[in-house]
Scaffold this motif. Structure first.
Motif, mmCIF file in Angstrom:
data_model
loop_
_atom_site.group_PDB
_atom_site.id
_atom_site.type_symbol
_atom_site.label_atom_id
_atom_site.label_comp_id
_atom_site.label_asym_id
_atom_site.label_seq_id
_atom_site.Cartn_x
_atom_site.Cartn_y
_atom_site.Cartn_z
ATOM 1 N N PHE A 294 2.548 -5.941 4.826
ATOM 2 C CA PHE A 294 3.586 -4.922 4.926
ATOM 3 C C PHE A 294 4.249 -4.690 3.573
ATOM 4 O O PHE A 294 4.503 -3.549 3.178
ATOM 5 C CB PHE A 294 4.631 -5.324 5.972
ATOM 6 N N GLU A 295 4.543 -5.784 2.858
ATOM 7 C CA GLU A 295 5.140 -5.636 1.531
ATOM 8 C C GLU A 295 4.168 -4.982 0.559
ATOM 9 O O GLU A 295 4.551 -4.123 -0.248
ATOM 10 C CB GLU A 295 5.561 -7.007 1.007
ATOM 11 N N LEU A 296 2.916 -5.387 0.621
ATOM 12 C CA LEU A 296 1.930 -4.821 -0.297
ATOM 13 C C LEU A 296 1.707 -3.337 -0.047
ATOM 14 O O LEU A 296 1.334 -2.594 -0.957
ATOM 15 C CB LEU A 296 0.606 -5.582 -0.161
ATOM 16 N N ALA A 297 1.925 -2.902 1.193
ATOM 17 C CA ALA A 297 1.709 -1.493 1.533
ATOM 18 C C ALA A 297 2.958 -0.645 1.339
ATOM 19 O O ALA A 297 2.962 0.537 1.711
ATOM 20 C CB ALA A 297 1.229 -1.381 2.981
ATOM 21 N N HIS A 298 4.013 -1.201 0.760
ATOM 22 C CA HIS A 298 5.263 -0.454 0.573
ATOM 23 C C HIS A 298 5.005 0.822 -0.240
ATOM 24 O O HIS A 298 4.421 0.780 -1.325
ATOM 25 C CB HIS A 298 6.285 -1.334 -0.142
ATOM 26 N N GLY A 299 5.443 1.940 0.302
ATOM 27 C CA GLY A 299 5.217 3.219 -0.353
ATOM 28 C C GLY A 299 3.853 3.812 -0.088
ATOM 29 O O GLY A 299 3.546 4.901 -0.575
ATOM 30 N N GLY A 300 3.020 3.124 0.696
ATOM 31 C CA GLY A 300 1.669 3.607 0.983
ATOM 32 C C GLY A 300 1.375 3.582 2.470
ATOM 33 O O GLY A 300 2.233 3.905 3.301
ATOM 34 N N THR A 301 0.156 3.171 2.811
ATOM 35 C CA THR A 301 -0.323 3.212 4.189
ATOM 36 C C THR A 301 -0.865 1.846 4.575
ATOM 37 O O THR A 301 -1.572 1.202 3.793
ATOM 38 C CB THR A 301 -1.441 4.264 4.354
ATOM 39 N N LEU A 302 -0.532 1.420 5.790
ATOM 40 C CA LEU A 302 -1.058 0.174 6.345
ATOM 41 C C LEU A 302 -1.961 0.522 7.519
ATOM 42 O O LEU A 302 -1.538 1.187 8.473
ATOM 43 C CB LEU A 302 0.075 -0.742 6.806
ATOM 44 N N PHE A 303 -3.226 0.067 7.449
ATOM 45 C CA PHE A 303 -4.209 0.343 8.496
ATOM 46 C C PHE A 303 -4.445 -0.925 9.305
ATOM 47 O O PHE A 303 -4.953 -1.922 8.792
ATOM 48 C CB PHE A 303 -5.510 0.833 7.875
ATOM 49 N N LEU A 304 -4.028 -0.908 10.570
ATOM 50 C CA LEU A 304 -4.212 -2.035 11.480
ATOM 51 C C LEU A 304 -5.403 -1.736 12.379
ATOM 52 O O LEU A 304 -5.299 -0.934 13.322
ATOM 53 C CB LEU A 304 -2.950 -2.267 12.323
ATOM 54 N N ASP A 305 -6.537 -2.372 12.081
ATOM 55 C CA ASP A 305 -7.742 -2.172 12.876
ATOM 56 C C ASP A 305 -7.736 -3.127 14.058
ATOM 57 O O ASP A 305 -7.226 -4.249 13.969
ATOM 58 C CB ASP A 305 -8.980 -2.404 11.995
ATOM 59 N N GLU A 306 -8.334 -2.692 15.175
ATOM 60 C CA GLU A 306 -8.404 -3.488 16.418
ATOM 61 C C GLU A 306 -7.013 -3.917 16.856
ATOM 62 O O GLU A 306 -6.782 -5.075 17.208
ATOM 63 C CB GLU A 306 -9.314 -4.704 16.231
ATOM 64 N N VAL A 307 -6.078 -2.984 16.866
ATOM 65 C CA VAL A 307 -4.694 -3.307 17.236
ATOM 66 C C VAL A 307 -4.575 -3.630 18.723
ATOM 67 O O VAL A 307 -3.573 -4.193 19.159
ATOM 68 C CB VAL A 307 -3.765 -2.136 16.852
ATOM 69 N N GLY A 308 -5.588 -3.283 19.511
ATOM 70 C CA GLY A 308 -5.549 -3.608 20.929
ATOM 71 C C GLY A 308 -5.870 -5.050 21.243
ATOM 72 O O GLY A 308 -5.755 -5.473 22.400
#
Length: 565
Positions: A294-308
């Protein structure tokens, strides 16, 4: 009141407050939590009856929850502001207690439940439900009088409970308004996506000329500029990560980081550390401070794959981060705020999981703002030739080869079922190109064409219908039924036993529907072949010149129940 009685009374009050806090904190469903709260008050304090009255948008006071009252009495519970004790406490915002309701002229019993029985002295305590934003209702309780000191203690305790109830109402209203806002935003975006023209969009590093993929590209172009959370749905191997990258690089955050996490590949504890980071000494092996995704994605996009696939416990932690946009590292206490655009992906049926209680409904609504469904490869066969050309070209560049795909090989690839979608197609091309003899990939180059491994992922169709995504049966000449041993020799296996196609089969096929000549329709031809071969699938597959696996898919497609003879 002596010291022993005072301690007992204090102990009961503490337990009551604890139980009320536990109930209200467990759920945002105030219909259920308010009923359970009143039951706790009645059981621990010995109340005859109690009720919670809330004000509607027009200022009308309506009975919301009650204990010790019938449905008919509850339905009659309505007051105006300033009317009787209930309306007066709501209007003034001050608690009121009367030792005997039968001698209280200010008491108006709309419900008919609070009238004192003959010979009994019943007290009524009414306290307001109010927050810093104003008054929202009242809490009223009745008990048989046992002394003035008891009534004053009850009023004090009920005032504390009323404060907790008011905060619960405030939280429920805030969550409901946010849910409605998200639903409206999702509806607006979905309508905008549906009206977008199809056929003029393209994405870098994503191949798709078919109409279903052009629709996906249009949705990506529409959703990318916003900050809305996107949920990518589709089977495994359909290219959800590629679409997530396209959403990022088409958004205003394209200069920020694109961070991806596969939630199914990590345990709950590792996933928490991976997403939120950890402080030095947070656990064994944590030799230093580490930033989370989350910190590394600050200002960008975080892609959570297989969130189910995340656990129910971690679902609650993730929901808090998505709601507050802040978190704490593992082993830390300092809140960290982040500005992250979230893209999630799953191949699971989240709606069914929510219905079964396996997935939190509030988390589902939080991530399912804009849904983009990626079609399987068998539903967009027009994309197979350009995909094959792309994979072959990449293989040639990486291996300094000059391979080409012959038309007959392309025909085979075009008509495959592809349960593994684009990922399986890429694997097939790389494997076949590696083992190919010469500079041309022909139809005989594919391993599954030799029936050496029926468990391979390629499932061929004999019918040249590119639109059909299911197995089709090729025309077969009229022929006498084959012997079981002939079919076994052809496929290198034992004759298949007659089986029953799943509990979903709805059509019971009567015996001997057709004669000896093969009919024209696909379903009719299937039934004819099964009749000719005594309902033995291996023999029927040989008769139709297809594999037993193809025949099984075709029987499932047409819901043909295989009879046991």
């Amino acid at each position: 009141m002596n010291q022993t009685a005072y301690r007992q009374r204090s102990h009961v009050e503490l337990i009551t407050i604890y139980e009320v806090c536990r109930i209200l904190g467990a759920s945002l469903d105030i219909d259920r939590t308010f009923r359970e709260t009143l039951n706790v008050l009645a059981a621990y304090l010995g109340l005859s009856r109690a009720m919670i009255v809330l004000a509607d948008d027009e200022g009308q006071l309506r009975l919301h929850s009650a204990v010790g009252m019938s449905d008919e009495q509850i339905a009659r519970g309505q007051w105006q502001s300033g009317e009787g004790m209930v309306g007066g406490v709501y209007a003034k915002g001050l608690p009121m207690t009367v030792p005997d309701v039968s001698n209280a002229p200010e008491f108006i019993d709309r419900t008919g439940a609070f009238t004192a029985p003959s010979g009994r002295m019943m007290a009524l305590i009414v306290v307001p439900l109010k927050t810093e934003r104003g008054k929202i209702g009242v809490l009223a309780a009745q008990r048989e009088v046992e002394g003035a000191a008891r009534l004053s203690d009850d009023q004090r305790l009920l005032t504390m409970v009323a404060t907790l109830l008011a905060q619960a109402v405030l939280m429920h209203n805030a969550v409901s308004q946010e849910h409605e806002r998200l639903q409206l935003e999702a509806t607006r975006l979905q309508k905008a996506l549906q009206t977008a023209p199809v056929g003029r969009y393209s994405l870098e590093n994503v191949i798709g000329i078919s109409q279903p993929m052009q629709q996906v590209f249009a949705e990506v172009h529409q959703a990318a500029p916003s900050r809305a959370t996107v949920l990518l749905r589709g089977e495994s191997g359909t290219g959800k990560e590629a679409i997530a990258r396209a959403l990022h690089f088409l958004s205003p955050r394209k200069d920020g980081p694109f961070i991806k996490v596969n939630c199914a590949a990590l345990t709950e504890s590792l996933l928490e550390s991976e997403l939120f980071g950890h402080e030095k000494g947070a656990f064994t092996g944590a030799a230093g401070e580490r930033k989370g995704r989350f910190e590394l994605a600050h200002g960008g996009t975080l892609f959570l794959d297989e969130v189910g696939d995340i656990s129910p416990a971690f679902q609650a932690k993730l929901l808090r981060v998505l709601q507050e946009r802040e978190f704490e590292r593992v082993g830390g206490s300092r809140p960290i705020k982040v500005d992250v655009r979230l893209i999630c992906a799953t191949n699971r049926d989240l709606e069914r999981m929510v219905k079964r209680g396996e997935y939190r409904a509030d988390l589902y609504y939080r991530i399912n703002v804009v849904s983009i469904f990626l079609p399987p490869l068998r539903e967009r066969r027009e994309d197979i030739p350009p995909l094959v050309a792309h994979f072959v070209d990449r293989f040639n560049k990486e291996n300094r080869r000059g391979l080409k795909v012959s038309p007959d090989a392309m025909k085979v690839l075009y008509n495959c079922y592809w349960p593994g979608n684009v990922r399986e197609l890429e694997n097939c091309i790389e494997r076949t190109a590696t083992m190919a003899q010469g500079d041309v990939i022909r139809d005989a180059s594919f391993p599954c064409r030799h029936n050496r491994c029926l468990t391979q992922t390629l499932h061929f169709v004999a019918k040249e219908d590119a639109v059909s995504a299911a197995i089709s049966i090729a025309p077969a000449p009229a022929a006498a039924p084959l012997q079981p041993q002939d079919a076994a020799e052809s496929f290198g296996e034992r004759p298949a036993e007659p089986v029953r196609i799943g509990p979903t089969a709805q059509i019971a096929t009567p015996a001997r529907q057709y004669g000896n000549e093969p009919p024209q329709g696909e379903r009719e031809r299937l039934i004819w072949a099964m009749e000719q071969c005594g309902w033995v699938q291996a023999k029927a597959a040989r008769l139709l010149k297809v594999t037993p696996r193809q025949l099984g898919y075709a029987l499932q497609k047409h819901m043909i129940e295989v009879q046991k003879l």
